[in-house]
Write a protein that holds these residues in place. Structure first.
Motif, PDB file in Angstrom:
ATOM      1  N   PHE A   1      79.738  -6.659  16.738  1.00  0.00           N
ATOM      2  CA  PHE A   1      80.872  -7.344  16.121  1.00  0.00           C
ATOM      3  C   PHE A   1      81.458  -6.424  15.065  1.00  0.00           C
ATOM      4  O   PHE A   1      80.734  -5.802  14.290  1.00  0.00           O
ATOM      5  CB  PHE A   1      80.457  -8.648  15.433  1.00  0.00           C
ATOM      6  N   SER A   2      82.783  -6.348  15.045  1.00  0.00           N
ATOM      7  CA  SER A   2      83.492  -5.638  13.994  1.00  0.00           C
ATOM      8  C   SER A   2      84.825  -6.327  13.775  1.00  0.00           C
ATOM      9  O   SER A   2      85.334  -7.016  14.670  1.00  0.00           O
ATOM     10  CB  SER A   2      83.715  -4.176  14.366  1.00  0.00           C
ATOM     11  N   ARG A   3      85.402  -6.135  12.603  1.00  0.00           N
ATOM     12  CA  ARG A   3      86.711  -6.726  12.313  1.00  0.00           C
ATOM     13  C   ARG A   3      87.824  -6.016  13.077  1.00  0.00           C
ATOM     14  O   ARG A   3      88.878  -6.583  13.284  1.00  0.00           O
ATOM     15  CB  ARG A   3      87.000  -6.662  10.809  1.00  0.00           C
ATOM     16  N   THR A   4      87.576  -4.783  13.487  1.00  0.00           N
ATOM     17  CA  THR A   4      88.605  -4.041  14.209  1.00  0.00           C
ATOM     18  C   THR A   4      88.156  -3.766  15.642  1.00  0.00           C
ATOM     19  O   THR A   4      87.023  -3.361  15.887  1.00  0.00           O
ATOM     20  CB  THR A   4      88.923  -2.697  13.515  1.00  0.00           C
ATOM     21  N   GLU A   5      89.073  -3.994  16.564  1.00  0.00           N
ATOM     22  CA  GLU A   5      88.734  -3.825  17.976  1.00  0.00           C
ATOM     23  C   GLU A   5      88.393  -2.383  18.318  1.00  0.00           C
ATOM     24  O   GLU A   5      87.483  -2.122  19.108  1.00  0.00           O
ATOM     25  CB  GLU A   5      89.878  -4.312  18.864  1.00  0.00           C
TER      26      GLU A   5
ATOM     27  N   ALA B   1      71.845  -8.018  17.954  1.00  0.00           N
ATOM     28  CA  ALA B   1      73.295  -7.992  17.778  1.00  0.00           C
ATOM     29  C   ALA B   1      73.570  -7.179  16.519  1.00  0.00           C
ATOM     30  O   ALA B   1      72.859  -7.307  15.521  1.00  0.00           O
ATOM     31  CB  ALA B   1      73.864  -9.395  17.639  1.00  0.00           C
ATOM     32  N   ILE B   2      74.579  -6.349  16.584  1.00  0.00           N
ATOM     33  CA  ILE B   2      74.960  -5.503  15.457  1.00  0.00           C
ATOM     34  C   ILE B   2      76.228  -6.077  14.837  1.00  0.00           C
ATOM     35  O   ILE B   2      77.243  -6.226  15.525  1.00  0.00           O
ATOM     36  CB  ILE B   2      75.214  -4.045  15.904  1.00  0.00           C
ATOM     37  N   ILE B   3      76.168  -6.393  13.561  1.00  0.00           N
ATOM     38  CA  ILE B   3      77.322  -6.912  12.831  1.00  0.00           C
ATOM     39  C   ILE B   3      77.835  -5.779  11.952  1.00  0.00           C
ATOM     40  O   ILE B   3      77.202  -5.425  10.958  1.00  0.00           O
ATOM     41  CB  ILE B   3      76.951  -8.143  11.965  1.00  0.00           C
ATOM     42  N   GLY B   4      78.956  -5.214  12.351  1.00  0.00           N
ATOM     43  CA  GLY B   4      79.516  -4.054  11.676  1.00  0.00           C
ATOM     44  C   GLY B   4      79.505  -2.867  12.618  1.00  0.00           C
ATOM     45  O   GLY B   4      78.673  -2.793  13.528  1.00  0.00           O
ATOM     46  N   ALA B   5      80.450  -1.958  12.410  1.00  0.00           N
ATOM     47  CA  ALA B   5      80.533  -0.792  13.293  1.00  0.00           C
ATOM     48  C   ALA B   5      80.898   0.461  12.500  1.00  0.00           C
ATOM     49  O   ALA B   5      81.481   1.393  13.041  1.00  0.00           O
ATOM     50  CB  ALA B   5      81.541  -1.042  14.410  1.00  0.00           C
TER      51      ALA B   5
ATOM     52  N   ASP C   1      85.930 -11.499  17.001  1.00  0.00           N
ATOM     53  CA  ASP C   1      86.065 -12.891  16.562  1.00  0.00           C
ATOM     54  C   ASP C   1      84.709 -13.414  16.122  1.00  0.00           C
ATOM     55  O   ASP C   1      83.804 -13.562  16.951  1.00  0.00           O
ATOM     56  CB  ASP C   1      86.617 -13.728  17.720  1.00  0.00           C
ATOM     57  N   PRO C   2      84.552 -13.719  14.829  1.00  0.00           N
ATOM     58  CA  PRO C   2      83.245 -14.213  14.355  1.00  0.00           C
ATOM     59  C   PRO C   2      82.754 -15.453  15.102  1.00  0.00           C
ATOM     60  O   PRO C   2      81.555 -15.651  15.253  1.00  0.00           O
ATOM     61  CB  PRO C   2      83.487 -14.535  12.878  1.00  0.00           C
TER      62      PRO C   2
END
Length: 92
Positions: free
Chosen positions: A49-53, A23-27, A70-71
């Motif tokens: 996962f990223s804070r922005t869609e 899983a990649i956290i950040g984009a 969504d975390p």
């Protein structure tokens, strides 16, 4: 200084041998470069996962995987979580 491609190559060989899901956290730029390099080496990336869609969906599309903003819905099925976020994001 070790080149990014050399590090990714060594990591991807280990991950493939162990058949791990990633899983990649950040984009951002680094997460994008690392995850695309891993995918090119047939590493199984299961989620971004990223804070922005926008950034999450764009990277997930390139990788052929799911994404979330969504975390609380970050997959629990990954074996390895690669975290590549800004310092300021770590405090959130």
């Amino acid at each position: 200084m070790v080149k990014l491609n050399g590090v990714v190559k060594r990591i991807s060989k280990l991950i493939q041998k162990m058949e791990l899901k990633i899983a990649i956290i950040g984009a951002g730029n680094l997460a994008t470069r690392v995850s695309i390099s891993l995918k090119e080496k047939n590493v199984d990336i299961v989620q971004v996962f990223s804070r922005t869609e926008k950034s999450a969906s764009e990277l997930a599309h390139k990788l052929g995987c799911n994404y979330t903003v969504d975390p609380a819905t970050i997959t629990e099925d990954a074996d390895v979580y690669i975290v590549s976020v800004s310092d300021s994001a770590l405090s959130e």
